[in-house]
Scaffold this active site. Structure first.
Site, PDB file in Angstrom:
ATOM      1  N   ASP A 273       0.850  -1.200   0.000  1.00  0.00           N
ATOM      2  CA  ASP A 273       0.000   0.000   0.000  1.00  0.00           C
ATOM      3  C   ASP A 273       0.883   1.247   0.000  1.00  0.00           C
ATOM      4  O   ASP A 273       1.834   1.348   0.776  1.00  0.00           O
ATOM      5  CB  ASP A 273      -0.900   0.016   1.233  1.00  0.00           C
TER       6      ASP A 273
ATOM      7  N   TYR B   8       3.304  10.066  -0.080  1.00  0.00           N
ATOM      8  CA  TYR B   8       4.393   9.489   0.705  1.00  0.00           C
ATOM      9  C   TYR B   8       5.735   9.780   0.032  1.00  0.00           C
ATOM     10  O   TYR B   8       6.140   9.096  -0.910  1.00  0.00           O
ATOM     11  CB  TYR B   8       4.202   7.981   0.879  1.00  0.00           C
TER      12      TYR B   8
ATOM     13  N   GLN C 290     -10.093   2.460   3.848  1.00  0.00           N
ATOM     14  CA  GLN C 290      -8.877   2.359   4.646  1.00  0.00           C
ATOM     15  C   GLN C 290      -8.985   3.335   5.813  1.00  0.00           C
ATOM     16  O   GLN C 290      -9.152   4.539   5.608  1.00  0.00           O
ATOM     17  CB  GLN C 290      -7.642   2.664   3.799  1.00  0.00           C
TER      18      GLN C 290
ATOM     19  N   LYS D 182       9.232  -0.053  21.832  1.00  0.00           N
ATOM     20  CA  LYS D 182      10.642   0.374  21.786  1.00  0.00           C
ATOM     21  C   LYS D 182      10.849   1.814  22.248  1.00  0.00           C
ATOM     22  O   LYS D 182      11.950   2.171  22.676  1.00  0.00           O
ATOM     23  CB  LYS D 182      11.212   0.187  20.381  1.00  0.00           C
TER      24      LYS D 182
ATOM     25  N   ARG E 191      11.041  -0.219   7.803  1.00  0.00           N
ATOM     26  CA  ARG E 191      12.079   0.606   7.195  1.00  0.00           C
ATOM     27  C   ARG E 191      13.327  -0.196   6.871  1.00  0.00           C
ATOM     28  O   ARG E 191      14.285   0.325   6.319  1.00  0.00           O
ATOM     29  CB  ARG E 191      12.411   1.785   8.107  1.00  0.00           C
TER      30      ARG E 191
ATOM     31  N   GLN F 104      12.649  -5.582  10.136  1.00  0.00           N
ATOM     32  CA  GLN F 104      11.296  -5.213  10.549  1.00  0.00           C
ATOM     33  C   GLN F 104      10.260  -5.884   9.655  1.00  0.00           C
ATOM     34  O   GLN F 104       9.214  -6.340  10.134  1.00  0.00           O
ATOM     35  CB  GLN F 104      11.133  -3.701  10.498  1.00  0.00           C
TER      36      GLN F 104
END
Length: 332
Positions: free
Chosen positions: A52, A57, A192, A231, A296, A300
């Protein structure tokens, strides 16, 4: 990995879908291109077939990196979801609704919400070029444009479907009433929406409507932009230009930390991370079709895909929900 049908379309999406907002860098303190491309490729290698994205972005950067990452892959086995309606290049000529100003690489851009017919076509063509593909699996209106009739936008999307340039049309950040209006002009594939353990507002109206009308729901920010990974309670730091510096302040962080501490033993018992347990919980909620998870780097991405390898029993779900209820109480 599980694969789920999106609404009444013939699209089959991976339950964990790669979300590419962060790799665009805009509002996220920049990006590392090589790491981002590795994250996308690792996702594909571990069963995540759905990606997506949106032109906003990185102001096109996210789509361009996705194109590079999937080069040489079997396009028919990858679902590309993108959006339109956030205009920053001035092509709207003042039309639409001013949204906000955004800084990208030191330059300021005024962003407008605009979903007029000509812009729908324009942005679709631009996304096709950036993604280096001849069709989009799902094209979504990023935000409702109050200055453009919904039926005008839906007619443009139907035109793109008829031309074979998109397989399905969806919306994003739509209320139940806005969804109902959109459904009058098109087979609405999905909506969404933001949805997480800490943000369950859509359960009141949007989820029941989507279930009743067989419309898919794509959940974004299920980890609350990293907060629910835990985290940031363990010393992780944000850069000054990272929007999460302000975003996290909306939550009672002491209660969130206590909640995460209460469910961590369950995650440990399953050999899972907190992020994986949270993602898996989200995929199991009524009405949720797929869950967006950003990454990223490759590590991950692999972790996100692994969320689907764990199970949550009814008793464990009750325990999680019982602890979660304490986050919203005023005196705990």
């Amino acid at each position: 990995m599980e694969y789920r049908k999106l609404g009444m379309t013939d699209l089959e999406l991976s339950a964990i879908t790669y979300g590419s907002f962060a790799i665009g860098g805009t509002m996220w303190g920049g990006t590392q291109k090589e790491d981002a491309i590795s994250a996308i490729r690792a996702s594909l290698d571990h069963g995540i077939t759905t990606i997506d994205t949106a032109p906003f972005y990185g102001l096109g950067l996210s789509e361009e990196m996705i194109a590079e990452a999937i080069r040489g892959k079997d396009r028919s086995k990858i679902q590309l979801l993108t959006k339109f309606g956030m205009v920053w290049d001035g092509s709207n000529n003042g039309k639409g609704r001013f949204f906000f100003n955004v800084d990208n690489d030191g330059k300021n851009y005024p962003v407008y919400i605009y979903a007029g017919r000509s812009n729908v076509i324009k942005e679709a063509e631009e996304s096709l070029k950036r993604l280096k593909t001849d069709y989009l699996d799902l094209l979504q209106l990023h935000w409702h444009d109050p200055n453009t009739p919904i039926d005008e936008t839906m007619e443009a999307l139907q035109q793109l479907i008829d031309q074979g340039k998109i397989r399905a049309a969806g919306v994003s950040n739509f209320t139940k009433d806005q969804m109902a209006e959109a459904e009058q002009g098109i087979l609405l594939a999905s909506n969404q929406m933001p949805y997480s353990m800490l943000n369950r507002g859509i359960e009141a109206e949007v989820v029941p409507h989507a279930i009743a009308k067989s419309i898919g729901l794509i959940a974004y920010s299920p980890l609350e932009r990293g907060l629910l990974t835990g985290k940031y309670f363990e010393g992780a730091h944000l850069t000054e230009d990272d929007h999460r510096n302000g975003y996290f302040s909306q939550f009672d962080l002491k209660k969130v930390q206590k909640f995460l501490e209460s469910i961590k033993p369950l995650a440990d018992q399953k050999g899972a991370t907190l992020a994986q347990l949270v993602l898996r919980w989200t995929t199991l909620q009524p009405g949720i079709t797929v869950v967006l998870a950003g990454a990223r780097n490759a590590e991950q991405a692999i972790g996100n895909a692994g969320a689907m390898n764990i199970s949550i029993s009814d008793d464990e779900m009750k325990h999680i929900n019982s602890e979660l209820a304490k986050v919203t109480t005023k005196d705990n």
